[in-house]
Design a protein around this motif. Structure first.
Motif, mmCIF file in Angstrom:
data_model
loop_
_atom_site.group_PDB
_atom_site.id
_atom_site.type_symbol
_atom_site.label_atom_id
_atom_site.label_comp_id
_atom_site.label_asym_id
_atom_site.label_seq_id
_atom_site.Cartn_x
_atom_site.Cartn_y
_atom_site.Cartn_z
ATOM 1 N N LEU A 172 0.819 -1.204 0.000
ATOM 2 C CA LEU A 172 0.000 0.000 0.000
ATOM 3 C C LEU A 172 0.856 1.259 0.000
ATOM 4 C CD1 LEU A 172 -2.691 -1.078 2.607
ATOM 5 C CD2 LEU A 172 -2.755 -1.279 0.114
ATOM 6 N N PRO A 173 0.352 2.341 -0.625
ATOM 7 C CA PRO A 173 1.078 3.611 -0.605
ATOM 8 C C PRO A 173 0.958 4.278 0.759
ATOM 9 C CG PRO A 173 -1.032 3.887 -1.696
ATOM 10 C CD PRO A 173 -0.903 2.422 -1.382
ATOM 11 N N ASP A 174 1.750 5.312 0.965
ATOM 12 C CA ASP A 174 1.691 6.085 2.206
ATOM 13 C C ASP A 174 0.353 6.812 2.248
ATOM 14 O OD1 ASP A 174 1.941 7.824 4.303
ATOM 15 O OD2 ASP A 174 3.959 8.507 3.783
ATOM 16 N N PRO A 175 -0.526 6.537 3.244
ATOM 17 C CA PRO A 175 -1.858 7.152 3.274
ATOM 18 C C PRO A 175 -1.822 8.669 3.416
ATOM 19 C CG PRO A 175 -1.395 5.991 5.330
ATOM 20 C CD PRO A 175 -0.312 5.619 4.366
ATOM 21 N N GLN B 67 -7.679 3.643 0.878
ATOM 22 C CA GLN B 67 -8.903 3.157 1.507
ATOM 23 C C GLN B 67 -10.007 4.210 1.437
ATOM 24 O OE1 GLN B 67 -7.767 1.880 5.445
ATOM 25 N NE2 GLN B 67 -7.100 -0.137 4.723
ATOM 26 N N ALA B 68 -9.630 5.469 1.709
ATOM 27 C CA ALA B 68 -10.617 6.544 1.593
ATOM 28 C C ALA B 68 -11.060 6.717 0.143
ATOM 29 C CB ALA B 68 -10.030 7.854 2.123
ATOM 30 N N GLY B 69 -10.109 6.583 -0.791
ATOM 31 C CA GLY B 69 -10.459 6.694 -2.200
ATOM 32 C C GLY B 69 -11.427 5.616 -2.644
ATOM 33 N N LEU B 70 -11.224 4.392 -2.168
ATOM 34 C CA LEU B 70 -12.139 3.309 -2.509
ATOM 35 C C LEU B 70 -13.520 3.532 -1.890
ATOM 36 C CD1 LEU B 70 -9.757 0.233 -2.222
ATOM 37 C CD2 LEU B 70 -10.864 1.081 -4.289
ATOM 38 N N ARG B 71 -13.554 4.100 -0.695
ATOM 39 C CA ARG B 71 -14.858 4.414 -0.104
ATOM 40 C C ARG B 71 -15.595 5.434 -0.959
ATOM 41 N NH1 ARG B 71 -12.021 4.210 4.848
ATOM 42 N NH2 ARG B 71 -11.820 6.491 4.874
ATOM 43 N N GLN B 72 -14.851 6.388 -1.516
ATOM 44 C CA GLN B 72 -15.476 7.384 -2.389
ATOM 45 C C GLN B 72 -16.180 6.703 -3.560
ATOM 46 O OE1 GLN B 72 -15.559 10.413 -0.765
ATOM 47 N NE2 GLN B 72 -14.669 11.479 -2.506
ATOM 48 N N LEU B 73 -15.616 5.602 -4.035
ATOM 49 C CA LEU B 73 -16.120 4.923 -5.233
ATOM 50 C C LEU B 73 -16.791 3.603 -4.898
ATOM 51 C CD1 LEU B 73 -13.028 5.644 -7.485
ATOM 52 C CD2 LEU B 73 -15.238 6.789 -7.563
ATOM 53 N N LYS C 141 6.198 13.908 -4.264
ATOM 54 C CA LYS C 141 5.975 12.744 -3.406
ATOM 55 C C LYS C 141 4.714 11.987 -3.849
ATOM 56 C CE LYS C 141 7.167 10.299 0.234
ATOM 57 N NZ LYS C 141 8.446 9.579 0.317
ATOM 58 N N THR C 142 3.667 12.722 -4.153
ATOM 59 C CA THR C 142 2.428 12.091 -4.605
ATOM 60 C C THR C 142 2.648 11.355 -5.915
ATOM 61 O OG1 THR C 142 1.093 13.803 -3.520
ATOM 62 C CG2 THR C 142 0.007 12.486 -5.220
ATOM 63 N N ARG C 143 3.389 11.987 -6.828
ATOM 64 C CA ARG C 143 3.675 11.379 -8.116
ATOM 65 C C ARG C 143 4.436 10.056 -7.932
ATOM 66 N NH1 ARG C 143 4.382 15.663 -11.581
ATOM 67 N NH2 ARG C 143 6.105 16.333 -10.264
ATOM 68 N N LEU D 114 2.094 7.345 -6.425
ATOM 69 C CA LEU D 114 1.138 6.863 -7.414
ATOM 70 C C LEU D 114 1.801 5.921 -8.420
ATOM 71 C CD1 LEU D 114 -1.012 10.038 -8.259
ATOM 72 C CD2 LEU D 114 -1.765 7.958 -7.115
ATOM 73 N N ALA D 115 2.937 6.349 -8.951
ATOM 74 C CA ALA D 115 3.616 5.538 -9.968
ATOM 75 C C ALA D 115 3.973 4.164 -9.416
ATOM 76 C CB ALA D 115 4.866 6.262 -10.453
ATOM 77 N N SER D 116 4.458 4.111 -8.189
ATOM 78 C CA SER D 116 4.866 2.843 -7.603
ATOM 79 C C SER D 116 3.669 1.925 -7.385
ATOM 80 C CB SER D 116 5.579 3.099 -6.277
ATOM 81 O OG SER D 116 5.866 1.884 -5.618
ATOM 82 N N TRP D 117 2.606 2.449 -6.773
ATOM 83 C CA TRP D 117 1.447 1.611 -6.449
ATOM 84 C C TRP D 117 0.715 1.161 -7.712
ATOM 85 C CZ3 TRP D 117 -4.143 2.725 -5.700
ATOM 86 C CH2 TRP D 117 -4.788 1.650 -5.077
ATOM 87 N N LEU D 118 0.558 2.063 -8.687
ATOM 88 C CA LEU D 118 -0.137 1.705 -9.911
ATOM 89 C C LEU D 118 0.600 0.590 -10.655
ATOM 90 C CD1 LEU D 118 -1.190 5.269 -11.140
ATOM 91 C CD2 LEU D 118 -2.703 3.461 -10.304
#
Length: 571
Positions: free
Chosen positions: A366-369, A375-381, A472-474, A477-481
């Motif tokens: 998992l990425p750094d929350p 998890q929050a993103g999945l709840r959104q969707l 940092k976000t980039r 994202l790249a690693s987790w994707l």
């Protein structure tokens, strides 16, 4: 479908007449209990906001049909939770608000609640209902609270009613220990009915328990009926909002700016508009003002990444009916829309079921929350892992393109146009990042957004913090994707909205239930012209109440759809 429409109209009239008769019988029974001294009061903890939400659900449509504004205001110094008889208090306020709407032809109806005084452990709250309606003479006011009496003999003929409502309300307020209902009015100048009621403020533990009970998970949210116009220029925000709206059972049409929204409103009928604020060509405020200038009264809800009080007020001043802040949470979206849109009462509600994650995807590193709160993103969707993965992939490309020169530009702002363009870019970035649960980036973009809105040149520290957050976000994202690509490829394609609607219709047919016209129309729009012959056969059988034939044709319809995919939202 014409026969269904005619039958639906007749059944609605029968239902309405039955409700009126039931209301009269309940009034008579209540009055009899009161006169016999048998009326019981049952105090219980409740949230004031819950009471207001219930009143809005009951009365907003009635006010909207007459073109009236309905305002419910709580004073800021009130507690969230009190102990009292919620059912009887709601009955009194429903009666007063219902009367105000009934006798008001133009203008508004307004309920305000404020703290009158505190006596020991009791808070005395004053409830005041004001309207801009007919008003009354002093002689009419003297007869108001007498049983089976109207203000004048023409009232019952013109507006209906038994004359029991106010008499019962007066006795209910007194039975709850309150001060008698008072009225201030003048003929032609509206009226104000008010009373003061003692309520006990709840303990912190009771309040917390109530608040927690008011936060249902997505699987508990009832589905809605209606056709929504979503006005949003960002493609990622479009997908997030469309997914959430379709999960709620709604049909969605997209417009990318205010000008497109005006065109769409000329071409089709909509039940509600979700309107982004900052858009090219024509923004949300301009579009709303243009819609209101055309005499349209359909609800318009503002969508914005700004959550300041002045932003909410500006939306209301422009003619909007409500305000939703990004990121959109379906737990907030559903109750707000439910004020104007009906729930799917005619068919069994399945709620919103999240898509289960495959075991391999759940075990992905998992990425750094702090930067990517997956998890929050999945709840959104609602747990749609494949959709979240696709949106993050698209955002990663967008982030690299949109922020390549942004830090340098922020350090070189000179003209008002420079400030405006930079602010719009950061405002949009903040909204998208919030919807995808990229919290740190959303916060840093929000800091710069506020400074630019105030026409303040961003500090070097703020620019650097934003740039570091982007990097940092980039990287996260790249690693987790990259790690989750394989798992996403193995996920099955799901059609939750269409499939849930089909299941509900199948259950209604199986149980020979009356099926409202609105869900049938919504399902027809979802099918987008697919399997037209099979669908018409189902509808024809339902027109003639041939449920066995409808079941046969429905099975053929399901077979036809089994290998096909539902079309995306219309543009």
């Amino acid at each position: 479908m014409q026969d269904v429409g005619l039958l639906h109209d007749r059944l609605q009239k029968i239902h309405h007449s039955g409700r009126l008769l039931l209301g009269i019988l309940n009034d008579i029974l209540d009055f009899s209990k009161i006169e016999a001294g048998k009326l019981a009061i049952h105090p219980q903890p409740f949230l004031l906001q819950t009471l207001f939400d219930q009143l809005l659900d009951l009365l907003h449509q009635l006010a909207a049909q007459k073109g009236l504004a309905l305002h419910l205001d709580l004073a800021p110094d009130l507690a969230q939770a009190y102990r009292g008889d919620l059912s009887r208090l709601r009955q009194v306020l429903t009666n007063l608000l219902g009367n105000a709407i009934k006798f008001t032809d133009q203008g508004e109806v307004h309920l305000a609640v404020h703290l009158a005084r505190c006596v020991k452990n009791q808070a005395w709250l004053t409830f005041a209902v004001r309207d801009t309606g007919l008003g009354m003479t002093p002689e009419q006011q003297e007869r108001l609270f007498q049983a089976f009496t109207q203000a004048d003999t023409s009232i019952s003929r013109q507006y209906g009613g038994t004359g029991l409502g106010l008499a019962i309300s007066q006795r209910l307020v007194q039975a709850m220990g309150g001060e008698a209902i008072q009225v201030q009015s003048a003929l032609g100048e509206g009226a104000c009915f008010y009373f003061t009621l003692p309520l006990t403020q709840c303990s912190a533990e009771e309040e917390q328990a109530l608040l927690q009970s008011q936060e249902p998970g997505p699987e508990q949210l009832p589905r809605l009926c209606g056709h929504i116009l979503l006005v949003e220029d960002n493609l990622i925000n479009q997908e997030v909002a469309c997914h959430q709206l379709q999960q709620l059972g709604l049909d969605v049409t997209l417009a990318e700016n205010g000008a497109e929204a005006l065109k769409a409103l000329h071409e089709a009928e909509f039940d509600l508009v979700l309107m982004d604020i900052q858009m090219p060509v024509m923004d949300g405020y301009q579009a709303t003002q243009a819609i209101r200038a055309q005499g349209r009264t359909l609800p318009i809800i503002a969508l914005t990444a700004a959550a300041m009080i002045e932003d909410r007020q500006q939306a209301l001043d422009a003619g909007m009916d409500g305000h939703l802040s990004k990121p959109l949470a379906i737990e907030e979206l559903q109750p707000l829309l439910a004020r104007w849109l009906p729930c799917s009462e005619s068919m069994p509600s399945q709620g919103i079921s999240p898509v289960a994650l495959p075991e391999e995807a759940a075990q992905t590193a998992l990425p750094d929350p702090v930067y990517v709160d997956h998890q929050a993103g999945l709840r959104q969707l609602q747990g749609d892992f494949a959709l979240y993965h696709r949106l993050l992939s698209r955002f990663l490309v967008q982030l690299e393109q949109d922020t390549a020169d942004l830090p340098q530009n922020l350090a070189q702002l000179a003209t008002p146009l420079d400030f405006e363009q930079a602010q719009q870019r950061l405002h949009a970035l903040k909204g998208v990042a919030g919807n995808l649960a990229l919290k740190h980036l959303a916060e840093q973009a929000g800091v710069l957004d506020q400074e630019l809105r105030a026409r303040q040149a961003p500090s070097a520290q703020a620019i650097q913090a934003f740039h570091a957050s982007c990097e940092k976000t980039r990287a996260q994202l790249a690693s987790w994707l990259a790690q989750s690509d394989t798992q996403v490829a193995e996920l099955p394609v799901v059609q939750p909205t269409l499939q849930q609607a089909l299941v509900q219709l199948e259950q209604a047919i199986t149980h020979n239930e009356f099926i409202d016209l609105a869900p049938l129309q919504a399902l027809a729009r979802q099918l987008s012209g697919q399997s037209l012959a099979e669908w018409e056969a189902v509808c024809d059988a339902l027109d003639h109440f041939e449920f066995e034939q409808a079941a046969v044709h429905f099975a053929l319809l399901r077979q036809f759809l089994a290998a096909s995919q539902h079309a995306p939202p219309r543009r």
